[in-house]
Design a protein around this motif. Structure first.
Motif, PDB file in Angstrom:
ATOM      1  N   ASN A 115       0.819  -1.215   0.000  1.00 50.22           N
ATOM      2  CA  ASN A 115       0.000   0.000   0.000  1.00 50.22           C
ATOM      3  C   ASN A 115       0.850   1.261   0.000  1.00 50.22           C
ATOM      4  N   SER A 116       1.902   1.277   0.826  1.00 55.43           N
ATOM      5  CA  SER A 116       2.697   2.494   0.988  1.00 55.43           C
ATOM      6  C   SER A 116       3.965   2.519   0.148  1.00 55.43           C
ATOM      7  N   ARG A 117       4.521   1.352  -0.188  1.00 60.22           N
ATOM      8  CA  ARG A 117       5.845   1.313  -0.819  1.00 60.22           C
ATOM      9  C   ARG A 117       5.810   1.007  -2.310  1.00 60.22           C
ATOM     10  N   CYS A 118       4.739   0.420  -2.806  1.00 58.48           N
ATOM     11  CA  CYS A 118       4.743  -0.062  -4.192  1.00 58.48           C
ATOM     12  C   CYS A 118       3.598   0.482  -5.033  1.00 58.48           C
ATOM     13  N   ALA A 119       2.433   0.570  -4.424  1.00 53.45           N
ATOM     14  CA  ALA A 119       1.196   0.685  -5.195  1.00 53.45           C
ATOM     15  C   ALA A 119       1.123   1.926  -6.074  1.00 53.45           C
ATOM     16  N   ALA A 120       1.598   3.080  -5.585  1.00 55.29           N
ATOM     17  CA  ALA A 120       1.436   4.335  -6.323  1.00 55.29           C
ATOM     18  C   ALA A 120       2.048   4.284  -7.713  1.00 55.29           C
ATOM     19  N   CYS A 121       3.114   3.511  -7.876  1.00 49.07           N
ATOM     20  CA  CYS A 121       3.781   3.450  -9.179  1.00 49.07           C
ATOM     21  C   CYS A 121       3.352   2.246 -10.009  1.00 49.07           C
ATOM     22  N   HIS A 122       2.607   1.337  -9.427  1.00 45.39           N
ATOM     23  CA  HIS A 122       2.243   0.127 -10.158  1.00 45.39           C
ATOM     24  C   HIS A 122       0.755   0.062 -10.488  1.00 45.39           C
ATOM     25  N   SER A 123      -0.039   1.000  -9.962  1.00 45.69           N
ATOM     26  CA  SER A 123      -1.463   1.054 -10.277  1.00 45.69           C
ATOM     27  C   SER A 123      -1.829   2.488 -10.646  1.00 45.69           C
ATOM     28  N   THR A 124      -2.965   2.654 -11.292  1.00 50.87           N
ATOM     29  CA  THR A 124      -3.372   3.964 -11.797  1.00 50.87           C
ATOM     30  C   THR A 124      -4.420   4.602 -10.888  1.00 50.87           C
ATOM     31  N   ASN A 125      -4.208   5.889 -10.614  1.00 50.00           N
ATOM     32  CA  ASN A 125      -5.132   6.669  -9.789  1.00 50.00           C
ATOM     33  C   ASN A 125      -5.363   6.001  -8.436  1.00 50.00           C
ATOM     34  N   LEU A 126      -4.255   5.699  -7.776  1.00 51.09           N
ATOM     35  CA  LEU A 126      -4.330   5.006  -6.500  1.00 51.09           C
ATOM     36  C   LEU A 126      -4.804   5.934  -5.390  1.00 51.09           C
ATOM     37  N   GLU A 127      -5.673   5.424  -4.553  1.00 53.07           N
ATOM     38  CA  GLU A 127      -6.081   6.103  -3.322  1.00 53.07           C
ATOM     39  C   GLU A 127      -5.754   5.173  -2.158  1.00 53.07           C
ATOM     40  N   ARG A 128      -4.747   5.555  -1.359  1.00 50.63           N
ATOM     41  CA  ARG A 128      -4.309   4.668  -0.272  1.00 50.63           C
ATOM     42  C   ARG A 128      -5.381   4.499   0.794  1.00 50.63           C
ATOM     43  N   ASN A 129      -6.047   5.606   1.128  1.00 50.57           N
ATOM     44  CA  ASN A 129      -7.121   5.579   2.132  1.00 50.57           C
ATOM     45  C   ASN A 129      -6.662   4.929   3.438  1.00 50.57           C
ATOM     46  N   TYR A 130      -5.609   5.484   3.977  1.00 46.96           N
ATOM     47  CA  TYR A 130      -5.085   4.984   5.255  1.00 46.96           C
ATOM     48  C   TYR A 130      -5.783   5.697   6.406  1.00 46.96           C
ATOM     49  N   ASN A 131      -6.196   4.935   7.395  1.00 49.29           N
ATOM     50  CA  ASN A 131      -6.852   5.479   8.586  1.00 49.29           C
ATOM     51  C   ASN A 131      -5.885   5.351   9.754  1.00 49.29           C
ATOM     52  N   SER A 132      -5.287   6.477  10.159  1.00 51.23           N
ATOM     53  CA  SER A 132      -4.276   6.432  11.221  1.00 51.23           C
ATOM     54  C   SER A 132      -4.892   6.154  12.596  1.00 51.23           C
ATOM     55  N   THR A 133      -6.207   6.387  12.740  1.00 51.02           N
ATOM     56  CA  THR A 133      -6.862   6.151  14.029  1.00 51.02           C
ATOM     57  C   THR A 133      -6.868   4.670  14.385  1.00 51.02           C
ATOM     58  N   ASN A 134      -7.232   3.832  13.399  1.00 46.41           N
ATOM     59  CA  ASN A 134      -7.263   2.393  13.676  1.00 46.41           C
ATOM     60  C   ASN A 134      -6.204   1.628  12.888  1.00 46.41           C
ATOM     61  N   ASN A 135      -5.315   2.365  12.212  1.00 47.06           N
ATOM     62  CA  ASN A 135      -4.170   1.766  11.515  1.00 47.06           C
ATOM     63  C   ASN A 135      -4.626   0.737  10.477  1.00 47.06           C
ATOM     64  N   THR A 136      -5.586   1.151   9.620  1.00 44.95           N
ATOM     65  CA  THR A 136      -6.104   0.253   8.585  1.00 44.95           C
ATOM     66  C   THR A 136      -6.086   0.950   7.225  1.00 44.95           C
ATOM     67  N   TYR A 137      -6.282   0.145   6.169  1.00 46.98           N
ATOM     68  CA  TYR A 137      -6.343   0.654   4.789  1.00 46.98           C
ATOM     69  C   TYR A 137      -7.666   0.285   4.137  1.00 46.98           C
ATOM     70  N   ASN A 138      -8.066   1.149   3.195  1.00 48.92           N
ATOM     71  CA  ASN A 138      -9.158   0.832   2.279  1.00 48.92           C
ATOM     72  C   ASN A 138      -8.714   1.288   0.887  1.00 48.92           C
ATOM     73  N   THR A 139      -7.601   0.706   0.428  1.00 53.04           N
ATOM     74  CA  THR A 139      -6.928   1.172  -0.790  1.00 53.04           C
ATOM     75  C   THR A 139      -7.742   0.831  -2.037  1.00 53.04           C
ATOM     76  N   ARG A 140      -7.847   1.824  -2.946  1.00 50.51           N
ATOM     77  CA  ARG A 140      -8.608   1.678  -4.194  1.00 50.51           C
ATOM     78  C   ARG A 140      -7.779   2.201  -5.363  1.00 50.51           C
TER      79      ARG A 140
END
Length: 748
Positions: A115-140
């Protein structure tokens, strides 16, 4: 990136076992699904389903999904090369070292998080959607792979225009920018290389560099859907720093291509990525040397007279000399895009590789340098000075480096002094009056990288002095420059300034926080936020950021260090000590943690325990003179001066800062003969330093005075010895006379 299936999975999952330093993994199938039994984050064997394949050739990795939305890449990969090339096997990305479950490079850790180290360059129009409150992702994402819009921007307008009037020509086919220009090239009679006839167009390097560069993302908006020319508004490019690059600019760590290419003569002459690469097929424009022959006349360059190798040899291939490759991820060979002339003459002095001995492995750097110089001499040419010599001298903290750095910075941007290198030179400048003048001049430089590095220099000044220099740059047109200004002005209390400046700074600070939130799922960004909040005296927010950094990566040593420093600022030394000891528990071989613990113990006047911490730090990092000096000073404090002196004398590096402490201890111990020897060494570092010259003279006078006293004492001792001998002789005569008299009395 593809969903794991019969069509996408290349690896052997037929109940295959793989063992690495005692850690076992089993790759197997359950129906149509692909699974692996391997070590989890607690070091316990667990079964994991493969969610996605990642990559194709020369290796393929596998992504595993977790309930919290994370996808982690296994650090066991499939070598997809043919078996004849050593492929068709499972292998570990760190083949020569054990990676236990609590290691920072374990596959479950932050550095293998997709999610944080690879996805932005390997997928198009990435939205990480990281929630720092509960330390989770909803990546799209819009597209699972790199699609047209990843480079060209949104395609909605393009589709609308085509549907409206397919025959009509629209600028850039309806996209925001054009990536097609490759420059206008002219052939001249007098030169065997084509000449670029227009201005350099950086659009392609900015688009391609957004992924093909070692950089940090500072905006959610890019690379998708924004003008390509705004690279430095979206990314913070790493400079020519250790250990990313060698001092001469050659690739060392995994830095990809942009940082190398912008150093090259090709870049400065107007060459763009698609002059050599076909971006849609991912192939070169032509095979072998023909790609270079597009611009460089083969009858001049593709001959033994130029490359000095037989025509069908590996040495006759342009890229093998000018773009040597380095393997990353064990099997992935990537070429250095600096496109340089090999410099074996610098290899021994700078500790850098060269293309010559990479092929001629039985030969030495000296052999290669002599051969190269011989070829140049035949042509009446010589090798020029190289900026690597200046960068290396500065990295070694040589006193002569400052003037060379200033001269490099002041040169016009060119292959001899690329802006990328000039920015690095600025980052290495020592805080002196001459350097301050040079840095101030570069605050208005054309290149954003140079302006940002110039801003960084002012961290050496008191915070109250920075505002006058940096206030104009709070409105710099480039985001990466503004963020650096924000970092250095964070300690300014805007409430004490006029309203306009107050608003200006508050806006700037908000932009900095927002930029770090882009990477809120990384410990590095949380560290940056923690430091920023600490400078603003927001202790609660700083503590939260440091603790989140530790939660994201329990092995992230810097977070423990900064959290301890935050406690120290509050006078909570016991809490600081606990933070450092917890960090050491996670990172027992991290020298900086042991050193910081030593400092904490010194503040608590526990010198015996501090000496043990400093000793461990120096054992782990023998080249760090700061650790060495702390250890020596603590030994002196404990009355063990002889050990301290011996420690400094046996140091692997004798530099000026180390010699100064050694001289001080030798003087205290009245070992003046040794002090003079080391003082003369110190003078060699800076022969014009009046203070060092005076010190050498003072020590020599002290030694001379000591020698005079010793001579007088020796003379006095000699005279006493003669008198003692005279009295002893007289006594002996008296004894003999007495014995003779006694003998005569007995006889008569």
């Amino acid at each position: 990136m593809r969903e794991a299936s019969e069509q996408s999975v290349l690896g052997n999952f037929n109940n295959q076992m793989f063992e690495h330093f005692g850690s076992k993994s089993r790759f197997y199938r359950q129906g149509k699904e692909f699974w692996v039994e391997t070590e989890n984050a607690e070091g316990v064997q667990q079964n994991f389903k493969i969610s996605y394949t990642f990559g194709f050739f020369p290796l393929q990795q596998y992504l595993i999904g977790f309930p919290d939305g994370r996808y982690q890449a296994l650090n066991i990969a499939w070598d997809s090369r043919p078996k004849t090339e050593g492929g068709q096997r499972w292998y570990h990305l760190y083949p020569n070292e054990a990676i236990p479950h609590n290691d920072v490079l374990h596959w479950t850790g932050t550095y293998f998080n997709w999610n944080s180290r690879c996805a932005a360059c390997h997928s198009t129009n990435l939205e990480r959607n990281y929630n720092s409150t509960n330390n989770t992702y909803n990546t799209r994402w819009s597209e699972i792979n790199v699609s047209c819009e990843a480079c060209h921007g949104p395609g909605k307008k393009h589709l609308q225009l085509v549907k409206k009037d397919a025959a009509k020509q629209y600028p850039h086919s309806g996209f925001d920018v054009s990536l097609s220009p490759v420059g206008a090239w002219l052939k001249t009679q007098e030169h065997p290389t084509l000449v670029h006839s227009g201005e350099r167009d950086d659009t392609q390097i900015n688009v391609c560099g957004s992924c093909h560069g070692r950089r940090a993302q500072i905006s959610e908006a890019l690379p998708y859907g924004a003008p390509a020319a705004e690279f430095h508004n979206a990314f913070d490019l790493s400079l020519l720093d250790e250990p990313l690059f060698y001092p001469d600019g050659q690739i060392r760590d995994e830095v990809f291509e942009m940082g190398s290419f912008v150093q090259s003569k090709m870049f400065h002459k107007g060459v763009t990525c698609s002059n050599c690469h076909e971006p849609h097929s991912l192939k070169l424009r032509a095979p072998g040397n023909q790609v270079c022959a597009q611009c460089h006349a083969p009858d001049h360059f593709d001959t033994p007279k130029h490359h000095h190798h037989t025509s069908k040899s590996e040495g006759a291939q342009c890229v093998n000399c000018h773009m040597p490759s380095t393997n990353y991820m064990v099997v992935d060979a990537r070429r250095d895009h600096n496109i340089r002339i090999p410099r074996p003459d610098l290899s021994d002095a700078l500790g850098t590789p060269n293309a010559c001995v990479k092929c001629h492995q039985a030969k030495s750097n000296t052999w290669a340098a002599t051969s190269l110089q011989g070829w140049l001499t035949q042509q009446g040419k010589t090798l020029p000075a190289h900026y690597g010599q200046t960068i290396h001298a500065a990295q070694q903290r040589q006193a002569s480096a400052e003037q060379a750095l200033i001269e490099l910075i002041n040169l016009p941007a060119s292959p001899a002094s690329p802006a990328f290198v000039q920015a690095t030179a600025l980052s290495l400048l020592p805080p002196t009056a001459a350097s301050l003048t040079s840095a101030q001049q570069q605050l208005t430089a054309k290149e954003p990288l140079v302006r940002k590095a110039a801003v960084s220099f002012f961290e050496a000044l008191p915070v109250t002095d920075r505002l006058g220099y940096l206030l104009p740059l709070t409105k710099d047109k480039t985001k990466v420059v503004r963020l650096e200004v924000a970092r250095l002005l964070a300690e300014i209390n805007s409430q004490n300034l006029n309203k306009d400046i107050q608003v200006q700074l508050d806006t700037l600070f908000a932009e900095y926080i927002q930029a770090q939130q882009v990477n809120a799922d990384t410990p590095e960004a949380q560290m940056n936020l923690g430091i920023f909040y600490a400078r603003q005296q927001n202790i609660t927010a700083a503590k939260t950021a440091y603790e989140l950094a530790i939660k994201l990566s329990p092995q992230f040593a810097n977070a423990y260090l900064n959290l301890a420093d935050l406690y120290r600022m509050q006078g909570l030394e016991a809490a600081a000590q606990k933070s450092l000891q917890t960090g050491i528990g996670q990172n027992p071989t991290n020298a900086s943690l042991h050193y910081a613990l030593g400092l904490s113990l010194i503040r608590q006047k526990n010198y015996i325990a501090a000496e043990q911490s400093f000793r461990r730090a120096t054992q782990l990092d023998r080249a760090n003179l700061t650790y060495l000096q702390a250890h020596a000073l603590t030994l002196e404090q404990l009355g063990r001066r002889a050990e301290a002196i011996n420690l400094l004398i046996k140091a692997p590096l004798q530099r000026s800062d180390n010699l100064g402490l050694l001289l001080s201890l030798l003087q205290k111990d009245e070992r003046l003969e040794e002090a003079v020897v080391y003082a003369q060494q110190l003078l060699q570092f800076d022969q014009k330093n009046a203070a060092v010259q005076a010190l050498v003279g003072q020590l020599q006078q002290q030694l001379k005075a000591k020698q005079v006293l010793l001579a007088k004492a020796e003379s006095a001792d000699t005279q006493i010895s003669l008198w003692l001998l005279w009295f002893a002789g007289l006594a002996l005569i008296c004894v003999l006379v007495a014995l003779g008299a006694a003998y005569r009395r007995r006889r008569f």
